[in-house]
Design a protein around this motif. Structure first.
Motif, PDB file in Angstrom:
ATOM      1  N   ILE A   4       7.542 -13.073  13.953  1.00 19.72           N
ATOM      2  CA  ILE A   4       8.985 -12.942  13.740  1.00 19.72           C
ATOM      3  C   ILE A   4       9.413 -11.533  14.130  1.00 19.72           C
ATOM      4  N   ASN A   5      10.419 -11.447  14.960  1.00 17.63           N
ATOM      5  CA  ASN A   5      10.932 -10.133  15.369  1.00 17.63           C
ATOM      6  C   ASN A   5      11.978  -9.696  14.342  1.00 17.63           C
ATOM      7  N   TRP A   6      11.520  -8.890  13.368  1.00 17.76           N
ATOM      8  CA  TRP A   6      12.398  -8.507  12.262  1.00 17.76           C
ATOM      9  C   TRP A   6      13.540  -7.613  12.732  1.00 17.76           C
ATOM     10  N   SER A   7      13.251  -6.750  13.648  1.00 15.62           N
ATOM     11  CA  SER A   7      14.302  -5.847  14.143  1.00 15.62           C
ATOM     12  C   SER A   7      15.421  -6.632  14.810  1.00 15.62           C
ATOM     13  N   LYS A   8      15.024  -7.621  15.610  1.00 16.14           N
ATOM     14  CA  LYS A   8      16.031  -8.433  16.293  1.00 16.14           C
ATOM     15  C   LYS A   8      16.835  -9.240  15.288  1.00 16.14           C
ATOM     16  N   LEU A  56      22.551  -6.429   0.983  1.00 16.12           N
ATOM     17  CA  LEU A  56      21.428  -6.968   0.222  1.00 16.12           C
ATOM     18  C   LEU A  56      20.420  -7.658   1.135  1.00 16.12           C
ATOM     19  N   ALA A  57      20.951  -8.406   2.132  1.00 12.57           N
ATOM     20  CA  ALA A  57      20.043  -9.097   3.066  1.00 12.57           C
ATOM     21  C   ALA A  57      19.219  -8.101   3.850  1.00 12.57           C
ATOM     22  N   VAL A  58      19.878  -7.016   4.284  1.00 12.05           N
ATOM     23  CA  VAL A  58      19.133  -5.999   5.054  1.00 12.05           C
ATOM     24  C   VAL A  58      18.077  -5.349   4.181  1.00 12.05           C
ATOM     25  N   ILE A  59      18.435  -5.055   2.929  1.00 11.71           N
ATOM     26  CA  ILE A  59      17.443  -4.439   2.028  1.00 11.71           C
ATOM     27  C   ILE A  59      16.272  -5.383   1.781  1.00 11.71           C
ATOM     28  N   LEU A  60      16.621  -6.639   1.539  1.00 16.07           N
ATOM     29  CA  LEU A  60      15.541  -7.606   1.299  1.00 16.07           C
ATOM     30  C   LEU A  60      14.650  -7.755   2.535  1.00 16.07           C
ATOM     31  N   ILE A  61      15.291  -7.800   3.678  1.00 13.21           N
ATOM     32  CA  ILE A  61      14.503  -7.934   4.914  1.00 13.21           C
ATOM     33  C   ILE A  61      13.605  -6.734   5.104  1.00 13.21           C
ATOM     34  N   MET A  62      14.173  -5.530   4.894  1.00 10.15           N
ATOM     35  CA  MET A  62      13.365  -4.341   5.075  1.00 10.15           C
ATOM     36  C   MET A  62      12.242  -4.243   4.042  1.00 10.15           C
ATOM     37  N   ALA A  63      12.567  -4.713   2.804  1.00 12.09           N
ATOM     38  CA  ALA A  63      11.558  -4.603   1.752  1.00 12.09           C
ATOM     39  C   ALA A  63      10.480  -5.682   1.862  1.00 12.09           C
ATOM     40  N   LYS A  65       9.811  -7.621   4.671  1.00 13.70           N
ATOM     41  CA  LYS A  65       9.304  -8.036   5.978  1.00 13.70           C
ATOM     42  C   LYS A  65       7.795  -7.816   6.113  1.00 13.70           C
ATOM     43  N   LYS A  66       7.316  -6.695   5.517  1.00 15.19           N
ATOM     44  CA  LYS A  66       5.879  -6.432   5.648  1.00 15.19           C
ATOM     45  C   LYS A  66       5.038  -7.429   4.845  1.00 15.19           C
ATOM     46  N   PRO A  67       5.372  -7.662   3.526  1.00 14.80           N
ATOM     47  CA  PRO A  67       4.575  -8.676   2.797  1.00 14.80           C
ATOM     48  C   PRO A  67       4.677 -10.068   3.414  1.00 14.80           C
ATOM     49  N   LEU A  72       2.387 -14.294   6.374  1.00 17.34           N
ATOM     50  CA  LEU A  72       2.400 -15.225   7.508  1.00 17.34           C
ATOM     51  C   LEU A  72       1.209 -14.988   8.434  1.00 17.34           C
ATOM     52  N   GLY A  73       0.869 -13.680   8.620  1.00 18.90           N
ATOM     53  CA  GLY A  73      -0.297 -13.381   9.460  1.00 18.90           C
ATOM     54  C   GLY A  73      -1.568 -13.936   8.858  1.00 18.90           C
ATOM     55  N   SER A  74      -1.718 -13.745   7.519  1.00 26.29           N
ATOM     56  CA  SER A  74      -2.919 -14.281   6.859  1.00 26.29           C
ATOM     57  C   SER A  74      -2.960 -15.803   6.971  1.00 26.29           C
TER      58      SER A  74
END
Length: 199
Positions: A4-8, A56-63, A65-67, A72-74
């Motif tokens: 998933i391209n989080w930045s995009k 809120l969506a941006v904060i949630l995405i930024m917070a 996205k890594k987990p 998803l990677g795992s």
């Protein structure tokens, strides 16, 4: 699963919020609410709610996205490993299937070989038994012939002995019936002459 391209995704979301905000401001500034539509305060409230939601969506995405990306990677790695294991199991199953198929074809050959060997052994045993029976029958026949020959020889000896005894008895009887006193004297003299000649 693709990454998933989080930045995009974040950029698209911010662009949508900005466009919505500008459209709301433009609609509210045009005085449409004063003409009997939705009041300007409602539009401004909607704008602030939208901006709050976007923030809120941006904060949630930024917070998150890594987990989420890690999860998803795992998950993707686990699925890939499962596929790899399934491929290995499939290859192992195919290998065993070919192995068992080869064994089955060899088993048919082995069964035919065992049957052929058993038939040969049976024929050899049959010939051996027949040979032993013929040999035993020959021995019995020879023993019977020898026994018969022995019995015949003994019967002949017995018959000869009986004939000789009968002949002696008949001769004695004839001599007794035909011998005279002169003949007896003649026999005595002949006997004495033979004894004297021997001495």
């Amino acid at each position: 699963m693709k990454n998933i391209n989080w930045s995009k995704l974040t950029s698209v979301l911010l662009a949508a919020v900005v466009v919505t905000g500008f459209a709301t401001l433009a609609f509210a500034s045009s005085g449409a609410g004063a003409q009997g539509g939705i009041p300007r305060e409602k539009w401004m409230d909607l704008l602030w709610r939208t901006l709050n939601f976007a923030g809120l969506a941006v904060i949630l995405i930024m917070a998150l996205k890594k987990p989420i990306a890690n999860g998803l990677g795992s998950r993707r790695q686990a699925i890939a490993e499962q596929f790899e294991n399934l491929e290995d199991q499939k290859a192992e199953a195919e290998r065993k299937y070919k192995e068992y198929e080869a064994k089955l074809s060899k088993i048919d050959q082995e069964v035919e070989s065992i049957i052929s060997s058993a038939v040969k052994q049976g024929e050899a045993e049959k010939e051996r038994i027949i040979a032993d029976a013929n040999r035993a029958a020959g021995d019995i026949q020879r023993q019977a012939e020898m026994a018969i020959q022995h019995e015949v020889a003994e019967a002949k000896l017995l018959l000869r002995s009986e004939i000789a005894e009968q002949a002696i008895l008949m001769a004695e009887e004839l001599i007794k019936q035909n011998l005279q006193a002169a003949d007896q004297n003649k026999l005595v003299e002949d006997y004495l002459d033979k004894v004297g000649a021997i001495q």
